[in-house]
Design a protein around this motif. Structure first.
Motif, mmCIF file in Angstrom:
data_model
loop_
_atom_site.group_PDB
_atom_site.id
_atom_site.type_symbol
_atom_site.label_atom_id
_atom_site.label_comp_id
_atom_site.label_asym_id
_atom_site.label_seq_id
_atom_site.Cartn_x
_atom_site.Cartn_y
_atom_site.Cartn_z
ATOM 1 N N LYS A 1 0.830 -1.212 0.000
ATOM 2 C CA LYS A 1 0.000 0.000 0.000
ATOM 3 C C LYS A 1 0.860 1.255 0.000
ATOM 4 C CE LYS A 1 -3.863 -2.149 2.384
ATOM 5 N NZ LYS A 1 -4.577 -2.264 3.660
ATOM 6 N N GLU B 1 2.172 1.851 -3.474
ATOM 7 C CA GLU B 1 1.111 2.391 -4.331
ATOM 8 C C GLU B 1 0.869 3.862 -4.030
ATOM 9 O OE1 GLU B 1 -2.074 -0.298 -3.409
ATOM 10 O OE2 GLU B 1 -1.740 -1.460 -5.236
ATOM 11 N N SER B 2 0.899 4.243 -2.743
ATOM 12 C CA SER B 2 0.653 5.641 -2.378
ATOM 13 C C SER B 2 1.791 6.543 -2.824
ATOM 14 C CB SER B 2 0.437 5.769 -0.869
ATOM 15 O OG SER B 2 1.642 5.519 -0.171
#
Length: 122
Positions: free
Chosen positions: A103, A106-107
């Motif tokens: 995550k 992705e951020s």
């Protein structure tokens, strides 16, 4: 004297219990030249990442989600990883990613490779 010892042990146990969540939330810092990849097969010393075959170089390491070294002969993982190559193109380091690290990547705008599609019904 006995009450003092019991109190000190209680403080030590309380400190140990309270420090565990803080240690568990630390994220690993990966080298700038490491890449995201999808590991699909391992037949030591050969690793298939994003459909391309790589060979583990001498002294190469595989790190699990707890950042401990995994013996290459025991690495039977397939999924998202971060990997680093040495200057000759051999695998130098492989990190198995936690869901939080995926995550975070992705951020940060990094493209997470999609898993390969499977045929039939599995």
């Amino acid at each position: 004297m006995k009450n003092l010892r019991t109190g000190l042990w209680g403080i030590a146990v309380l400190y140990a219990l309270l420090s565990q969540p803080a240690l568990a939330q630390q994220t690993r810092k990966f080298p700038e030249d490491s890449r995201l990849g999808n590991l699909t097969a391992v037949s030591f010393p050969e690793f298939i990442i994003n459909g391309q075959s790589f060979i583990m170089g001498p002294g190469g390491q595989i790190r699990g989600i707890d950042n401990l070294i995994i013996m290459p002969t025991m690495a039977n993982y397939s999924g998202l990883i971060r990997y680093q190559l040495d200057m000759t193109g051999y695998l130098q380091r492989v990190w198995i990613l936690t869901p939080d690290e995926v995550k975070e990547a992705e951020s940060q705008g990094q493209q997470v490779p999609a898993p390969q599609r499977r045929f039939l019904f599995f």
